[in-house]
Each structure stands twice: as structure tokens, then as C-alpha cells.
Design a protein around this motif. Sequence first.
Motif, short mmCIF file in Angstrom:
data_model
loop_
_atom_site.label_atom_id
_atom_site.label_comp_id
_atom_site.label_asym_id
_atom_site.label_seq_id
_atom_site.Cartn_x
_atom_site.Cartn_y
_atom_site.Cartn_z
N PRO A 371 0.82 -1.19 -0.05
CA PRO A 371 0.16 0.13 0.14
C PRO A 371 0.82 1.23 0.02
CG PRO A 371 0.51 -0.78 2.34
CD PRO A 371 0.90 -1.86 1.25
N LEU A 375 -0.38 7.42 2.58
CA LEU A 375 -2.07 7.40 2.47
C LEU A 375 -2.50 8.38 3.77
CD1 LEU A 375 -4.61 6.34 1.30
CD2 LEU A 375 -4.72 4.61 3.10
N LYS A 392 -4.42 4.63 -2.82
CA LYS A 392 -4.20 3.53 -1.87
C LYS A 392 -2.91 3.00 -2.32
CE LYS A 392 -6.88 0.13 -4.66
NZ LYS A 392 -5.50 -1.02 -5.08
#
Length: 632
Positions: A371, A375, A392
Amino acid sequence: MNFIESLLVLVVAGLAAAWSPKNSYVPSTVNCPDDIVLVREANGLSDNETEWLKRRRPIAKEALHDFVKRATKNFSDNSLVDKVFSGNDSHAPVVAIGASGGGYRAMLSGAGMISAFDNRTRGADEHGLGGVLQGATYLAGLSGGNWLTGTLAWNNWTSVQTIVDNTTADDSIWDISHSLVNPDGVNVFGTADHWEHIFKTVRQKHKTYNASLTDLWGRALSYDFFPSLYRGGEAYTWSTLRDAEVFENGSMPFPISVADGRYPGTSVISLNATVFEFNPFEMGSWDPSLRAFTDVKYLGTKAVDGKPEKKGECVAGYDNVGFIMGTSSTLFNQFLLRLNTTGMPRVVKSIISHFLKDISKNEDDIAVYSPNPFLNTSYVSNDYTSSLVDSKDLYLVDGGEDNENIPLLPFLQKERGVDVIFALDNSADTTEYWPDGSSLVATYERQFGKMGKDIAFPYVPDVETFVAEGLNTKPTFFGCDAQNMSDLAFTPPLVVYVPNSRMSYNGNQSTFKLSYSDNERLNMIKNGFEATTRNNLTDDSNFAGCVACAIMRRSQESMNATLPKECKQCFQDYCWNGHISHNGTKIQHNDDYTKSASPSATSSSKGGASNSYSPRSGLSLFAFMVTVAGLF
């Protein structure tokens, strides 16, 4: 015990604790502190880098002092040397070296250039610039240049000389006599087995993480860079270096790899690209579109605003050395695609075709970091979109896709205080695969756009002038006079530009040449050494002294000390004198290096904006130059 065996013992004994937890390419969950925060704001150097500099600076200072003393021993007055190096370690000149992209051409020619600065190279002290590498604080690579710097750094800071001396060893580094796509030559079964191992490891990662073609590319590269390690170091991690004695004690420069951010279906240019750096402690970007860094050791951890979703659980092993080196060179993913329909062995075609079914065509040249470690982080400047931190996944591409093919941006951060940059340019800008200065032009232009508001880079001419005046064929200094750059955000480093040029061998090999014989390798390295040293100091026996003057220049200016007459002559000989050529006509902007040089024109640069501007005037750059020249 031969060299390779000795190297393997050193690496395994000293670094095993930092290898991938599962001793494989596949990342896995590890324990980490409950209160760990993996992301920090890019508002200064990391604590780790700051602490490391305390160990590096005295070593670098001593090495630089030795080089400068040797290079200026015949000066009529070398009292400046003692003045420059008499203060504390933090006041000594800070030297950085950046190696450009350009495939194996850049790796091999750049190796010759690096070896010219390395006192471990035979003859470098007498016929080159030996000691400058030992005195460098930072060393950055991009794409093919990163293959060079990464190979040296992650092989226990080996030297080019050592690699050359072991060319005939069973597991010699940079044995590229066969294409990495077909590494076993006529042994089709060996090549098939090689690729099957690569495919299986990447497929295992892909079950949990969003792997990309860059995983295949990085794994394939690693066999040439780390041949003594099991399957090219499939469990070898980037963060391993922080625990290596040679790095930990400050005995080598701080290595940096550069890549660009790009989302599928979009393109990047030098004025809008978010430039990422990977160093032994962190990865991230200084740019206002992100302004954040994360701990490189824990890439792959699911986190929001830098905090792991599960307390006390992080992921390790994601930062595979080959994957990160491949990230800086994703342009070469196109090789796997191109050869998929040409001369690739059938079994290799089948393996790659099978893998390509799982990825989007828009991700052919993209490295996927999944990921996204950034984020929902909150450090993006207010006037930028939050696209990087909303996604993401994080998508990175070849560091040269923004036309800044020499990795200079990490050295232009004021916090690092770099005084002089050696910019090693092995780009293929011309139809004959020689550099033409485009990379310097792109970096210069960047500082006048939104992305470059916190950097400073000296004035350079346009590409046409680089070629017309032969600045792309021999070393040239830019930014020799700090007092004439007051329009910039701060005083930039002096840049010593070292372009690839023909000396004893045609170093202008194609970027897409994937195999070199032993003889070709050695000749490429030799030519790079000669291009850097003005033909082993035979074209100019005073060149080492001129490099010493460039190293001392910013310190001399800050102290308002008197320049030796030899340095004055050096700056007249090597500093860009402000000429701008248009249609073959030279326009004289300045009488000598001490007068302010005009900003670069942009019409010849590739991929950049159609014009730029002076930070004060707001005129188009061409109009600004014409005004300065007095032609209105």
C-alpha cells in the motif's frame, strides 16, 4: 578464499539481521513499537541522517584536505587550503556526486568517472582526481547511474578497481556478456530455469501485494549486481546498508536513488514531477506535492497518516535492493515488452506473457508500491492537490522520465548545505547518443515553477549553446560566482559538469544495448576515466588543481578570502562565460566568469515548458535574455 567468497562472508556476517524476515523476496509481518510513526514531515534532515553526518564529516574533511593539498602543491600561494580546512568539521566543503541514467552505457562510463575520483583506483592519484570520492558526503544515482552507485554501495562499498580486477571470476560483478533477458546464452534450459525462479518469487509477492513488471526487472538486474548472493540477493534489503559497518561508521558517502512519481495514463515533465529519493533510512519527497518521508525498512505496512493499522505490526522485506534499483530504471521495462515479441526464448516469453495478464497496460513502466505509505498524510502544501496521499497505491517511474537525467535535486535541498556537485552526464540526448546538457537545463528551469520554489540551481545556457560551444564535450563549471546569483532562492552549489565524450573509445553506446563483452566493458570504463580527467591530465596538467579550486570556492567566498592566481585562471578556463549561441551566432552576455550569467533558454529542452522566466522580471526567458543582451 577468493574475492567473491570473502565478500559474501563479509556481507552475510555483518548484515544478516537486516535481511528479509522470511529470507526470501516476499515481505512479511514483523513486530514494531506500538507507538511507531512511520512518516515524518520533510521539514529538515532526518535524525538518522543528522547523526550519520557527525561520523562522516571528519572522514570526508580529512580526505578532501589531502586531495586539495596534493592538487595545489605547485600553486604560488596555497594558504587558502589551510584557511578552508582549519575550521570545525561542519564548515568543511560538502561535496556531492550525481551519476546520470542511460542504461549500461551510463553504468560503465559512469564507473570510469567514479573511479577517477577514487584513490583506490590505480593511477587515480597521479593521473586523476583520486580522493574526491573519499571526500564526498553524498552520492546519488538514477536509472543506469543507480545501477552503478547501488552496486558499489550494497557490495560492501566495493571499488570499480576491485570489480575490474575480478572480471574473470566465476561470479564477477557486472558480467553482462550475455543479455540479462537471455543470461545463459545458448543454454536455453539455464535461461528458462533462471526466469522461472524470478517468476515464482514475484508471483508469491503478487498474492499479497500489487506486484508490477518492475519486480521482474529488478530481480533480473540483481543477478548481475549481486552475483555472490543467493539468486542475486532475493532476500537482500535496501535498509540492510544502515547496519553495515562501512556505512554506519561513515566510511562511505550517503547513497541516494532517485525516481519520479507518475500515475497510470499520465506523463511527467521536469516542471510538474514529484521527485522521490531513497536513502538507507527513508524514502519520500521534498517536493511541496508530498513533503514527507517514510522509514524505508517498513515499506509495505498498511498505515494511515503514518500509523500502522495494527499496533505493533509492520511489514519488512518489501525494500528489496533490486526492486528499488529497478524502480529508478522502469524505462527498461519496455525491454521485457519489446523482446516479448522478438528474439526472447519461448519459455521466457511464456513466463512474462503470463505475468502481463495480471497488470494493466498503463502500468508497463511503473513500479507499484502497495500500500501507499503516505496514505492520508497531511504535509502536502495548501496549493497542491492531495492525489499522492489519497491513492491506496503509490506509483513510481524511472527517475529520468522528467528529463532531469542527472539526480541533482537531492543535493539542492538547502538543509544539506552542498557546496559543489560533480554532475556525471552519460545521457543519450543527441542522435549519436551523446549528452547535450538537457538535464542541467531541465533542473535549472524547475526552480522557477511551483515544484521548485525551495531549491536553487546556477544559471546554465540553453541546449543549442551547450552544443555550439562544446560544453557537452569537456568538463565545465557552472555557478562560479555566488554574488551574481542573488535572484535565486539561496546560493546554489557550484556544479562541475562532466559529460561523456570520446577519448580512447566510442562511449556513445545505445541505451538499449543489453550486453557488453569484457573488452567493451573495460574500454567503456577506461574512456569514462579519461573523460573525467582531461585525458589522464594530459590535456591540462593543472586540471586537478582546478577541481580543488571548485571544491574550495564556496568556502573562499564566504570567508572573503583571496583567490590564488591559479584558481583565477582555472575559473577563466572552465567556468561558463555567459555566451549564448542562437543559430550559430554567439551573443556575449558577460566579459568573464565574474559577471552575472543569463538564465537558460528552454526552446531546445525536451518535455519542458515552452518558456520560463526570471524570478523577478516575469518576462519569457528568451525575452529576458535579449533584454540583458541589450538587443531591445
